[in-house]
Design a protein around this motif. Sequence first.
Motif, PDB file in Angstrom:
ATOM      1  N   TRP A 283     -10.618  -5.959 -30.428  1.00 37.73           N
ATOM      2  CA  TRP A 283     -11.795  -5.552 -29.670  1.00 37.73           C
ATOM      3  C   TRP A 283     -12.763  -4.841 -30.584  1.00 37.73           C
ATOM      4  O   TRP A 283     -12.359  -4.413 -31.660  1.00 37.73           O
ATOM      5  CB  TRP A 283     -11.400  -4.650 -28.497  1.00 37.73           C
ATOM      6  N   PRO A 284     -14.002  -4.659 -30.194  1.00 37.61           N
ATOM      7  CA  PRO A 284     -14.706  -5.362 -29.120  1.00 37.61           C
ATOM      8  C   PRO A 284     -15.047  -6.777 -29.556  1.00 37.61           C
ATOM      9  O   PRO A 284     -15.209  -7.048 -30.739  1.00 37.61           O
ATOM     10  CB  PRO A 284     -15.966  -4.519 -28.925  1.00 37.61           C
TER      11      PRO A 284
ATOM     12  N   LEU B 131     -14.895 -12.442 -17.926  1.00 35.36           N
ATOM     13  CA  LEU B 131     -15.249 -11.147 -18.516  1.00 35.36           C
ATOM     14  C   LEU B 131     -16.121 -10.331 -17.578  1.00 35.36           C
ATOM     15  O   LEU B 131     -15.938  -9.112 -17.451  1.00 35.36           O
ATOM     16  CB  LEU B 131     -15.939 -11.345 -19.866  1.00 35.36           C
ATOM     17  N   ASN B 132     -17.046 -10.972 -16.883  1.00 39.03           N
ATOM     18  CA  ASN B 132     -17.897 -10.240 -15.943  1.00 39.03           C
ATOM     19  C   ASN B 132     -17.126  -9.772 -14.718  1.00 39.03           C
ATOM     20  O   ASN B 132     -17.393  -8.688 -14.188  1.00 39.03           O
ATOM     21  CB  ASN B 132     -19.118 -11.074 -15.560  1.00 39.03           C
TER      22      ASN B 132
ATOM     23  N   LEU C 212     -15.252  -6.788 -15.854  1.00 43.88           N
ATOM     24  CA  LEU C 212     -16.203  -5.677 -15.985  1.00 43.88           C
ATOM     25  C   LEU C 212     -16.488  -5.060 -14.619  1.00 43.88           C
ATOM     26  O   LEU C 212     -16.484  -3.833 -14.471  1.00 43.88           O
ATOM     27  CB  LEU C 212     -17.499  -6.179 -16.634  1.00 43.88           C
TER      28      LEU C 212
ATOM     29  N   THR D 132     -12.541  -3.980 -17.992  1.00 45.62           N
ATOM     30  CA  THR D 132     -13.178  -3.995 -19.303  1.00 45.62           C
ATOM     31  C   THR D 132     -14.415  -3.126 -19.264  1.00 45.62           C
ATOM     32  O   THR D 132     -14.940  -2.789 -18.198  1.00 45.62           O
ATOM     33  CB  THR D 132     -13.590  -5.419 -19.727  1.00 45.62           C
ATOM     34  N   SER D 133     -14.885  -2.776 -20.445  1.00 50.11           N
ATOM     35  CA  SER D 133     -16.171  -2.090 -20.573  1.00 50.11           C
ATOM     36  C   SER D 133     -16.986  -2.881 -21.587  1.00 50.11           C
ATOM     37  O   SER D 133     -16.448  -3.711 -22.324  1.00 50.11           O
ATOM     38  CB  SER D 133     -15.976  -0.643 -21.016  1.00 50.11           C
ATOM     39  N   LYS D 134     -18.261  -2.616 -21.612  1.00 54.86           N
ATOM     40  CA  LYS D 134     -19.158  -3.406 -22.446  1.00 54.86           C
ATOM     41  C   LYS D 134     -19.956  -2.480 -23.355  1.00 54.86           C
ATOM     42  O   LYS D 134     -20.473  -1.463 -22.912  1.00 54.86           O
ATOM     43  CB  LYS D 134     -20.096  -4.206 -21.538  1.00 54.86           C
TER      44      LYS D 134
ATOM     45  N   SER E 111     -20.642  -6.873 -26.478  1.00 54.21           N
ATOM     46  CA  SER E 111     -19.204  -6.980 -26.731  1.00 54.21           C
ATOM     47  C   SER E 111     -18.390  -6.282 -25.660  1.00 54.21           C
ATOM     48  O   SER E 111     -18.795  -5.267 -25.111  1.00 54.21           O
ATOM     49  CB  SER E 111     -18.871  -6.382 -28.108  1.00 54.21           C
ATOM     50  N   PHE E 112     -17.221  -6.846 -25.399  1.00 50.22           N
ATOM     51  CA  PHE E 112     -16.316  -6.336 -24.372  1.00 50.22           C
ATOM     52  C   PHE E 112     -15.066  -5.755 -24.999  1.00 50.22           C
ATOM     53  O   PHE E 112     -14.635  -6.183 -26.071  1.00 50.22           O
ATOM     54  CB  PHE E 112     -15.894  -7.475 -23.428  1.00 50.22           C
TER      55      PHE E 112
END
Length: 70
Positions: free
Chosen positions: A23-24, A50-51, A54, A59-61, A65-66
Amino acid sequence: MFELVGLDGSVRKNVVLLLSREWPLSVKEVHSRLERQGIEVSYQAVHKTLNELLAEKITSKQGNSFQLSE
């Protein structure tokens, strides 16, 4: 490059497993790494997954990048 162990048909599980090791990563990087591991998945499926992760705060952005949330 490392081999992802435990991959199955679930895009969600594969994305989480990948992000737990590296990551990210951008959507493009996640897609590329999964395909290099022999996982046939569309870019759109990776983006959608991924969304969703999120939105669920899994996950965080950072920029584009995630990463997995703490």
